[in-house]
Design a protein around this motif. Structure first.
Motif, PDB file in Angstrom:
ATOM      1  N   UNK A 153      27.293  35.124  29.148  1.00  0.00           N
ATOM      2  CA  UNK A 153      26.182  34.366  29.652  1.00  0.00           C
ATOM      3  C   UNK A 153      25.035  34.225  28.757  1.00  0.00           C
ATOM      4  N   UNK A 154      24.701  35.134  27.938  1.00  0.00           N
ATOM      5  CA  UNK A 154      23.531  35.280  27.419  1.00  0.00           C
ATOM      6  C   UNK A 154      23.659  35.266  25.952  1.00  0.00           C
ATOM      7  N   UNK A 155      24.766  35.148  25.434  1.00  0.00           N
ATOM      8  CA  UNK A 155      24.873  35.319  23.626  1.00  0.00           C
ATOM      9  C   UNK A 155      24.349  33.859  23.228  1.00  0.00           C
ATOM     10  N   UNK A 156      23.298  34.120  22.226  1.00  0.00           N
ATOM     11  CA  UNK A 156      22.738  33.129  21.640  1.00  0.00           C
ATOM     12  C   UNK A 156      21.595  32.723  22.193  1.00  0.00           C
ATOM     13  N   UNK A 157      21.463  33.325  23.527  1.00  0.00           N
ATOM     14  CA  UNK A 157      19.986  32.824  24.050  1.00  0.00           C
ATOM     15  C   UNK A 157      18.757  33.892  24.111  1.00  0.00           C
ATOM     16  N   UNK A 158      19.263  35.097  23.952  1.00  0.00           N
ATOM     17  CA  UNK A 158      17.967  36.104  23.794  1.00  0.00           C
ATOM     18  C   UNK A 158      18.073  37.059  22.666  1.00  0.00           C
ATOM     19  N   UNK A 159      16.996  37.891  22.513  1.00  0.00           N
ATOM     20  CA  UNK A 159      16.985  38.584  21.285  1.00  0.00           C
ATOM     21  C   UNK A 159      18.125  39.761  21.114  1.00  0.00           C
ATOM     22  N   UNK A 160      18.514  40.343  22.383  1.00  0.00           N
ATOM     23  CA  UNK A 160      19.490  41.422  22.345  1.00  0.00           C
ATOM     24  C   UNK A 160      20.016  41.668  23.435  1.00  0.00           C
ATOM     25  N   UNK A 161      21.224  42.609  23.560  1.00  0.00           N
ATOM     26  CA  UNK A 161      21.636  43.161  24.550  1.00  0.00           C
ATOM     27  C   UNK A 161      22.004  44.688  24.330  1.00  0.00           C
ATOM     28  N   UNK A 162      21.382  45.484  25.423  1.00  0.00           N
ATOM     29  CA  UNK A 162      21.804  46.815  25.213  1.00  0.00           C
ATOM     30  C   UNK A 162      23.359  47.100  26.185  1.00  0.00           C
ATOM     31  N   UNK A 163      24.279  47.417  25.352  1.00  0.00           N
ATOM     32  CA  UNK A 163      25.468  47.664  25.881  1.00  0.00           C
ATOM     33  C   UNK A 163      25.624  49.202  26.412  1.00  0.00           C
ATOM     34  N   UNK A 164      25.591  49.668  27.551  1.00  0.00           N
ATOM     35  CA  UNK A 164      25.327  50.764  28.009  1.00  0.00           C
ATOM     36  C   UNK A 164      26.506  50.988  29.232  1.00  0.00           C
ATOM     37  N   UNK A 165      27.655  50.429  28.970  1.00  0.00           N
ATOM     38  CA  UNK A 165      28.879  50.257  29.742  1.00  0.00           C
ATOM     39  C   UNK A 165      28.678  49.765  31.206  1.00  0.00           C
ATOM     40  N   UNK A 166      29.382  49.894  31.984  1.00  0.00           N
ATOM     41  CA  UNK A 166      29.455  49.473  33.400  1.00  0.00           C
ATOM     42  C   UNK A 166      28.171  49.923  34.210  1.00  0.00           C
ATOM     43  N   UNK A 167      27.593  48.955  35.096  1.00  0.00           N
ATOM     44  CA  UNK A 167      26.537  49.407  36.163  1.00  0.00           C
ATOM     45  C   UNK A 167      27.237  50.107  37.364  1.00  0.00           C
TER      46      UNK A 167
END
Ligand code: TXA
Ligand code: MG
Length: 351
Positions: free
Chosen positions: A167-181
């Motif tokens: 949903x957000x790739x290219x739209x925000x500075x970054x994503x923390x991948x911390x596994x599943x919620x």
């Protein structure tokens, strides 16, 4: 914009000083948007004191600007900086459920948080999430973080890193991948500004759990009727919707099979959202199992992932089982009804 990805193991020690967390925090301090895991769903965080930062959240999600954001903090003592008063019921709720999936609406202190974050309301939604990465990021940034769910507006909320990336790739500075919620559905939203606390959105903490701590609470009547205007602005929008239309089927196994056959005979490819107990009982084009009926927390946990999974199939219509509205079942049915636009086929009303 290139979206950076930081992989973080939530079980490591001293997370606030972990290099990836510190880098993500620096982007937040520069008023950029960073997605991060919480115990409910992934959030899209930004500096809640900055109009500039908060505007970027609304743009990335395509969210209507009249829908306020929840302010995430890492310590209960921070609340008083942002609100006029903390009623005793709110203090009790914080002691019992924070950190955890309960968002508390209080009267806002003017002039501190971005008015865009609160959509110009005189109230503010406060939450202390129960996730080591979320707490570490808030601490490392030194900021209150405005954070809605990290999905494009209208889609099911993200419970996996891959959902956020889609949903957000290219739209925000970054994503923390911390596994599943963990919980899988969002926090419960409770308004503590009136004489009786009122649940505006059912979620991870159940009404039954809340009433054990503060006695009887009310529920926004709009939760049970699509004709009432909800008190929480976000509850009025269509939500949690996969691409194919969803219809809830309330009845026996054989009624569900009849409905599958009916749409099939119209030439439609039929998907069914089912449970482990029932998955062998239906004949449909696609069956997706979202947990066990005997443990509804597993259904909550897999619900959004299952709804999103239909988007990778060719189904024309999705028929979903329904659930008892006790405990976490209330939040599950609330989300399912919204994803179906309140379209329910009831066996008791079938001809
Ligand atoms: O579990 C959660 O709460 C997740 C994670 C990321 O923390 N966040 C989340 O945020 O679900 P969002 O923006 O998707 O939903 C926030 C809900 C919306 O329905 C919004 O209208 C409502 O909270 N809300 C926020 N501030 C409010 C206020 N002052 N009065 C009434 N409703 C409010
Ligand atoms: Mg949301």
């Amino acid at each position: 914009m290139e979206t950076k990805i930081w992989e973080v193991d939530k079980s490591v020690d001293n997370l606030p000083t972990f290099p990836q967390i510190m880098e993500a925090a620096r982007w937040l301090q520069k008023n950029e948007v960073v997605a991060f895991p919480t115990e409910t769903v992934y959030g899209l965080g930004a500096n809640a004191k900055s109009d500039e930062a908060v505007t970027k959240i609304f743009e990335a999600k395509g969210r209507p600007s009249d829908n306020p954001l929840i302010i995430h903090i890492s310590d209960q003592r921070e609340v008083e900086q942002y609100v006029e008063e903390i009623p005793e019921v709110a203090t009790k709720l914080m002691h019992s459920f924070w950190p955890g999936p309960l968002t508390i609406i209080l009267r806002k202190k003017e002039g501190i948080l971005s008015d865009r974050a609160t959509a110009g309301l005189s109230t503010v939604a406060m939450r202390m999430p129960d996730h080591p990465i979320a707490l570490a990021l808030i601490r490392a940034s030194g900021l209150p973080l405005a954070a809605p769910s990290a999905n494009i507006s209208g889609k099911p909320s993200p419970t996996k890193f891959q959902h956020v990336l889609n949903d957000m790739n290219g739209k925000i500075a970054g994503i923390i991948d911390g596994g599943n919620t963990g919980v899988g559905v969002e926090s419960t939203v409770i308004d503590c500004t009136g004489s009786t606390p009122m649940i505006l959105r059912p979620g991870g903490i159940t009404k039954e759990e809340i009433e054990k701590v503060i006695g009887t609470v009310s529920t926004d009547p709009a939760l049970h009727s699509k004709d009432e205007r909800p008190k929480s602005p976000g509850m009025k929008y269509t939500h949690y919707a996969p691409k194919a239309p969803v219809i809830l089927v309330d009845g026996s196994i054989s009624f569900m099979q009849q409905m599958i056959d009916r749409y099939h005979s119209e030439g439609k490819k039929v998907g069914v959202l089912t449970t482990e107990e029932h998955s062998d009982l239906f004949h449909a084009d696609v069956l997706i199992t979202c947990g066990k009926r005997t443990d509804l927390s597993t259904v909550a946990n897999h619900l959004y992932e299952s709804l999103r999974a239909f988007d990778d199939t060719e189904v024309d219509i999705i028929l979903s089982e329904t659930f008892p509205t006790r405990g976490i079942g209330e939040a599950i049915m609330n989300r399912l009804k919204k994803s179906a636009g309140y379209h329910i086929l009831k066996e008791s009303q079938a001809d």
